[in-house]
Design a protein around this motif. Structure first.
Motif, PDB file in Angstrom:
ATOM      1  N   SER A   7       0.826  -1.207   0.000  1.00  0.00           N
ATOM      2  CA  SER A   7       0.000   0.000   0.000  1.00  0.00           C
ATOM      3  C   SER A   7       0.858   1.254   0.000  1.00  0.00           C
ATOM      4  O   SER A   7       0.550   2.233  -0.696  1.00  0.00           O
ATOM      5  N   GLU A  35      -7.392  12.152  -5.636  1.00  0.00           N
ATOM      6  CA  GLU A  35      -8.573  11.429  -5.159  1.00  0.00           C
ATOM      7  C   GLU A  35      -8.251   9.956  -4.897  1.00  0.00           C
ATOM      8  O   GLU A  35      -8.719   9.381  -3.910  1.00  0.00           O
ATOM      9  N   LYS A  36      -7.467   9.364  -5.770  1.00  0.00           N
ATOM     10  CA  LYS A  36      -7.048   7.961  -5.564  1.00  0.00           C
ATOM     11  C   LYS A  36      -6.241   7.831  -4.272  1.00  0.00           C
ATOM     12  O   LYS A  36      -6.397   6.867  -3.523  1.00  0.00           O
ATOM     13  N   ARG A  37      -5.382   8.809  -4.052  1.00  0.00           N
ATOM     14  CA  ARG A  37      -4.535   8.766  -2.853  1.00  0.00           C
ATOM     15  C   ARG A  37      -5.373   8.925  -1.591  1.00  0.00           C
ATOM     16  O   ARG A  37      -5.142   8.238  -0.592  1.00  0.00           O
ATOM     17  N   ILE A  38      -6.361   9.794  -1.615  1.00  0.00           N
ATOM     18  CA  ILE A  38      -7.249   9.969  -0.468  1.00  0.00           C
ATOM     19  C   ILE A  38      -8.010   8.675  -0.194  1.00  0.00           C
ATOM     20  O   ILE A  38      -8.147   8.256   0.960  1.00  0.00           O
ATOM     21  N   ALA A  39      -8.500   8.031  -1.252  1.00  0.00           N
ATOM     22  CA  ALA A  39      -9.220   6.762  -1.082  1.00  0.00           C
ATOM     23  C   ALA A  39      -8.312   5.703  -0.467  1.00  0.00           C
ATOM     24  O   ALA A  39      -8.739   4.939   0.412  1.00  0.00           O
ATOM     25  N   LEU A  41      -5.708   6.254   1.479  1.00  0.00           N
ATOM     26  CA  LEU A  41      -5.483   6.636   2.873  1.00  0.00           C
ATOM     27  C   LEU A  41      -6.622   6.193   3.784  1.00  0.00           C
ATOM     28  O   LEU A  41      -6.388   5.776   4.921  1.00  0.00           O
ATOM     29  N   LYS A  42      -7.839   6.266   3.275  1.00  0.00           N
ATOM     30  CA  LYS A  42      -8.997   5.874   4.075  1.00  0.00           C
ATOM     31  C   LYS A  42      -8.991   4.387   4.416  1.00  0.00           C
ATOM     32  O   LYS A  42      -9.613   3.979   5.386  1.00  0.00           O
ATOM     33  N   HIS A  43      -8.281   3.591   3.613  1.00  0.00           N
ATOM     34  CA  HIS A  43      -8.257   2.149   3.828  1.00  0.00           C
ATOM     35  C   HIS A  43      -6.998   1.648   4.522  1.00  0.00           C
ATOM     36  O   HIS A  43      -6.881   0.462   4.811  1.00  0.00           O
ATOM     37  N   ALA A  46      -4.873   2.310  10.937  1.00  0.00           N
ATOM     38  CA  ALA A  46      -4.484   3.456  11.758  1.00  0.00           C
ATOM     39  C   ALA A  46      -3.041   3.334  12.233  1.00  0.00           C
ATOM     40  O   ALA A  46      -2.306   4.311  12.278  1.00  0.00           O
TER      41      ALA A  46
END
Length: 95
Positions: A7, A35-39, A41-43, A46
């Motif tokens: 990842s 936008e791909k990078r933000i998506a 990061l969300k996955h 933590a």
């Protein structure tokens, strides 16, 4: 290679694509890659470091540092473009 490191490698690819798009002033591609990078990061977990194998920490740190450098370059190019657009818009509104 662990999923976490995979990842991070993908995050680096996206950061490189964003920096390249900023350099080429291709703002649509920059936004798409962002936008791909933000998506991604969300996955990410933590506590990403807990997901890394001990022998992957050094590579992960290198990736994160490189991404930070790319982000700085990208941000500077975007800020330069924004400044130029503000000047252009200001001049246009004076007409």
């Amino acid at each position: 290679m662990s999923p976490a490191l995979r990842s991070l490698e993908y995050f680096l690819e996206l950061s490189e694509a964003m920096a390249g798009a900023a350099l080429a002033q291709d703002w649509d591609i920059l936004a798409l890659e962002g936008e791909k990078r933000i998506a991604l990061l969300k996955h990410l977990p933590a506590n990403l470091s807990a997901e890394l194998a001990p022998d992957e920490f050094s590579r992960a740190r290198t990736i994160v540092e490189h991404c930070q450098q790319l982000d700085t370059q990208t941000r500077l190019r975007v800020e330069t473009q924004q400044k130029a657009l503000r000047i252009l818009l200001r001049e246009t509104s004076d007409l």
